[in-house]
Design a protein around this motif. Sequence first.
Motif, mmCIF file in Angstrom:
data_model
loop_
_atom_site.group_PDB
_atom_site.id
_atom_site.type_symbol
_atom_site.label_atom_id
_atom_site.label_comp_id
_atom_site.label_asym_id
_atom_site.label_seq_id
_atom_site.Cartn_x
_atom_site.Cartn_y
_atom_site.Cartn_z
ATOM 1 N N SER A 192 0.818 -1.210 0.000
ATOM 2 C CA SER A 192 0.000 0.000 0.000
ATOM 3 C C SER A 192 0.851 1.258 0.000
ATOM 4 C CB SER A 192 -0.941 0.009 1.201
ATOM 5 O OG SER A 192 -0.212 -0.135 2.402
ATOM 6 N N GLU A 193 2.030 1.193 0.626
ATOM 7 C CA GLU A 193 2.936 2.330 0.599
ATOM 8 C C GLU A 193 4.359 1.844 0.792
ATOM 9 O OE1 GLU A 193 1.406 4.884 3.689
ATOM 10 O OE2 GLU A 193 2.367 3.740 5.264
ATOM 11 N N ILE B 116 3.318 10.980 -0.925
ATOM 12 C CA ILE B 116 2.951 11.298 -2.305
ATOM 13 C C ILE B 116 2.282 10.072 -2.919
ATOM 14 C CG2 ILE B 116 4.801 13.011 -2.543
ATOM 15 C CD1 ILE B 116 6.357 10.931 -4.229
ATOM 16 N N GLY B 117 1.457 10.314 -3.933
ATOM 17 C CA GLY B 117 0.776 9.200 -4.585
ATOM 18 C C GLY B 117 0.093 9.649 -5.847
ATOM 19 N N PRO B 118 -0.570 8.701 -6.502
ATOM 20 C CA PRO B 118 -1.257 9.011 -7.752
ATOM 21 C C PRO B 118 -2.346 10.065 -7.536
ATOM 22 C CG PRO B 118 -1.171 6.641 -7.378
ATOM 23 C CD PRO B 118 -0.715 7.304 -6.120
ATOM 24 N N PRO B 119 -2.464 11.010 -8.461
ATOM 25 C CA PRO B 119 -3.527 12.013 -8.317
ATOM 26 C C PRO B 119 -4.900 11.338 -8.376
ATOM 27 C CG PRO B 119 -2.395 12.264 -10.434
ATOM 28 C CD PRO B 119 -1.689 11.183 -9.673
ATOM 29 N N PRO C 22 -4.668 1.377 -6.593
ATOM 30 C CA PRO C 22 -3.951 0.246 -7.173
ATOM 31 C C PRO C 22 -2.425 0.387 -7.147
ATOM 32 C CG PRO C 22 -5.021 1.541 -8.889
ATOM 33 C CD PRO C 22 -5.474 2.095 -7.575
ATOM 34 N N GLN C 23 -1.919 1.614 -7.056
ATOM 35 C CA GLN C 23 -0.478 1.836 -6.969
ATOM 36 C C GLN C 23 -0.133 2.246 -5.543
ATOM 37 O OE1 GLN C 23 -0.678 4.846 -10.150
ATOM 38 N NE2 GLN C 23 1.016 3.726 -11.079
ATOM 39 N N PRO C 24 1.014 1.793 -5.029
ATOM 40 C CA PRO C 24 1.380 2.206 -3.672
ATOM 41 C C PRO C 24 1.753 3.683 -3.626
ATOM 42 C CG PRO C 24 3.156 0.918 -4.643
ATOM 43 C CD PRO C 24 2.001 0.891 -5.614
ATOM 44 N N THR C 25 1.522 4.283 -2.459
ATOM 45 C CA THR C 25 2.003 5.638 -2.231
ATOM 46 C C THR C 25 3.452 5.550 -1.754
ATOM 47 O OG1 THR C 25 1.203 5.679 0.055
ATOM 48 C CG2 THR C 25 -0.301 6.486 -1.659
ATOM 49 N N LEU C 26 4.113 6.675 -1.714
ATOM 50 C CA LEU C 26 5.499 6.750 -1.263
ATOM 51 C C LEU C 26 5.564 7.761 -0.132
ATOM 52 C CD1 LEU C 26 8.427 5.804 -1.858
ATOM 53 C CD2 LEU C 26 8.588 7.651 -3.509
ATOM 54 N N VAL C 27 6.088 7.330 1.011
ATOM 55 C CA VAL C 27 6.238 8.212 2.163
ATOM 56 C C VAL C 27 7.708 8.551 2.298
ATOM 57 C CG1 VAL C 27 5.981 8.439 4.662
ATOM 58 C CG2 VAL C 27 4.243 7.194 3.336
#
Length: 126
Positions: free
Chosen positions: A6-7, A40-43, A50-55
Amino acid sequence: MACRISELVLDAHDPARLAAFWCEVLGYVELGREGDDIEIGPPDTGFGGPQPTLVLNASTDPKPAKLGLHIDVSPTDRDQEAELARLLAAGATHADCGQTGEESWYVLADPEGNVFCLLKKQIPAA
């Protein structure tokens, strides 16, 4: 039932700088801040999509010489060479981790030296 990523959490000396870099690379947007940490993540999707976020986790700890995990990215709307030029213009640098020169991917580093690879195969954006 299975899990999914998830992230991803990446320690950063300058989370704002890395957030800006990875937003440019991935087409992500800033989703939120907690203290000095930035997610940050997909708008229009954010956490749980479906795409992981990045912390980008603020840390003053010294970075290890080599992370045990790295990110691979693939071009979505251009060929590998055009994407390489875009990533270098965004602040990526070439990194040497013992490649032979025969690989189909490029090894790069983000502005804080975290290694990632640019793969050759173009994939759909989402």
